[in-house]
Design an enzyme around this catalytic site. Structure first.
Site, short mmCIF file in Angstrom:
data_model
loop_
_atom_site.label_atom_id
_atom_site.label_comp_id
_atom_site.label_asym_id
_atom_site.label_seq_id
_atom_site.Cartn_x
_atom_site.Cartn_y
_atom_site.Cartn_z
N ASP A 1 -4.72 -0.64 -1.64
CA ASP A 1 -6.05 -0.48 -1.06
C ASP A 1 -6.88 0.16 -2.19
O ASP A 1 -6.44 1.13 -2.83
CB ASP A 1 -5.90 0.49 0.13
N CYS B 1 -1.90 -2.48 7.73
CA CYS B 1 -1.85 -3.44 6.62
C CYS B 1 -0.53 -4.21 6.55
O CYS B 1 -0.52 -5.38 6.14
CB CYS B 1 -2.18 -2.74 5.31
N HIS C 1 -10.76 1.02 -2.75
CA HIS C 1 -12.10 0.96 -2.20
C HIS C 1 -13.18 1.48 -3.15
O HIS C 1 -12.97 2.48 -3.84
CB HIS C 1 -12.18 1.82 -0.92
N LYS D 1 -6.94 -5.05 -2.97
CA LYS D 1 -7.74 -5.43 -1.79
C LYS D 1 -8.58 -4.25 -1.35
O LYS D 1 -8.38 -3.13 -1.82
CB LYS D 1 -6.82 -5.90 -0.65
N ASP E 1 0.79 -1.24 0.00
CA ASP E 1 0.00 0.00 0.00
C ASP E 1 0.82 1.30 0.00
O ASP E 1 0.51 2.23 0.75
CB ASP E 1 -0.96 0.02 1.20
N HIS F 1 -17.26 2.96 0.76
CA HIS F 1 -16.82 1.75 1.45
C HIS F 1 -17.17 1.80 2.94
O HIS F 1 -17.13 2.87 3.56
CB HIS F 1 -15.31 1.59 1.28
N HIS G 1 -10.51 7.25 1.66
CA HIS G 1 -9.15 7.11 1.13
C HIS G 1 -9.11 6.02 0.06
O HIS G 1 -9.95 5.12 0.05
CB HIS G 1 -8.17 6.75 2.26
#
Ligand SMILES: [Zn+2]
Length: 198
Positions: free
Chosen positions: A65, A148, A67, A109, A23, A71, A84
């Site tokens: 990440d 993470c 989203h 993810k 990330d 989310h 974010h």
């Protein structure tokens, strides 16, 4: 306290290794939507590891990440974090100075509507892919150390992988969280390395 070995990326990597960069996205760096203090400082360190991995023909994985717009992890939806890394937004891009090779395997993810995913292993199939490539040991750095990165390291250990945390290539959301995460990762059998640059 945990001990840290010094490692020169060009000496340390071996053929059954993989590099996992967690990330390193604009939103997690200063100026982004969910900035981690000094987050950009991981970039030049990781670039050394990337260059060494490319030369050694070791696979480079980069998680992101990613989203959906509303989310459930966002505070507006009752979650823990500000908005974010919204899919396709500027903030969701990898840090522009991160020198990812064309061969980078991107692990996406945080796309699920029904739950968040902190770990790059969480229902992404990453463990299957690593096994398919014969990977036995992973080197992990990125953001954030206590979220993470922590989750990815703990899952790597659960998958039975030898796990090296590149300690100077990660930063926590909070200092206390980072220390707690280090202790958990150490207890899970992860080892900590500091990049030794010639
Ligand atoms: Zn997220």
């Amino acid at each position: 306290m945990y001990s840290k070995q010094m490692s020169d990326p060009r000496q340390a990597l071996r053929p059954s290794d993989a590099l996992i960069i967690v990330d390193v996205q604009i939103d997690f760096c200063p100026g982004g939507a969910l900035p981690i203090e000094d987050g950009q400082a991981v970039v030049p360190v990781l670039n050394r590891w990337i260059a060494a991995a490319v030369d050694a023909e070791i696979p480079v994985f980069a998680s992101r990440d990613w989203h959906p717009r509303h989310h459930l992890s966002f505070s507006e939806a009752g979650g823990e974090w500000p908005v974010h890394c919204v899919q396709d937004s500027q903030g969701a891009r990898f840090h522009p100075e991160l020198t990812l090779p064309d061969s980078t395997i991107v692990v996406t993810k945080g796309v699920r509507f029904d739950r968040d995913q902190y770990s790059a292993f969480d229902q992404t199939g990453l463990a299957t892919e690593l096994r398919k490539q014969g990977v036995q040991r992973v080197w992990i750095g990125g953001l954030a150390q206590d979220v993470c990165v922590r989750a990815t390291v703990l899952d790597a250990r659960r998958e039975g992988l030898e796990t090296m945390v590149i300690a100077d290539a990660t930063r926590p959301v909070t200092r206390a969280g980072g220390e707690r995460a280090n202790e958990e990762m150490r207890q899970a059998g992860a080892r900590f390395e500091i990049t030794d640059l010639p």
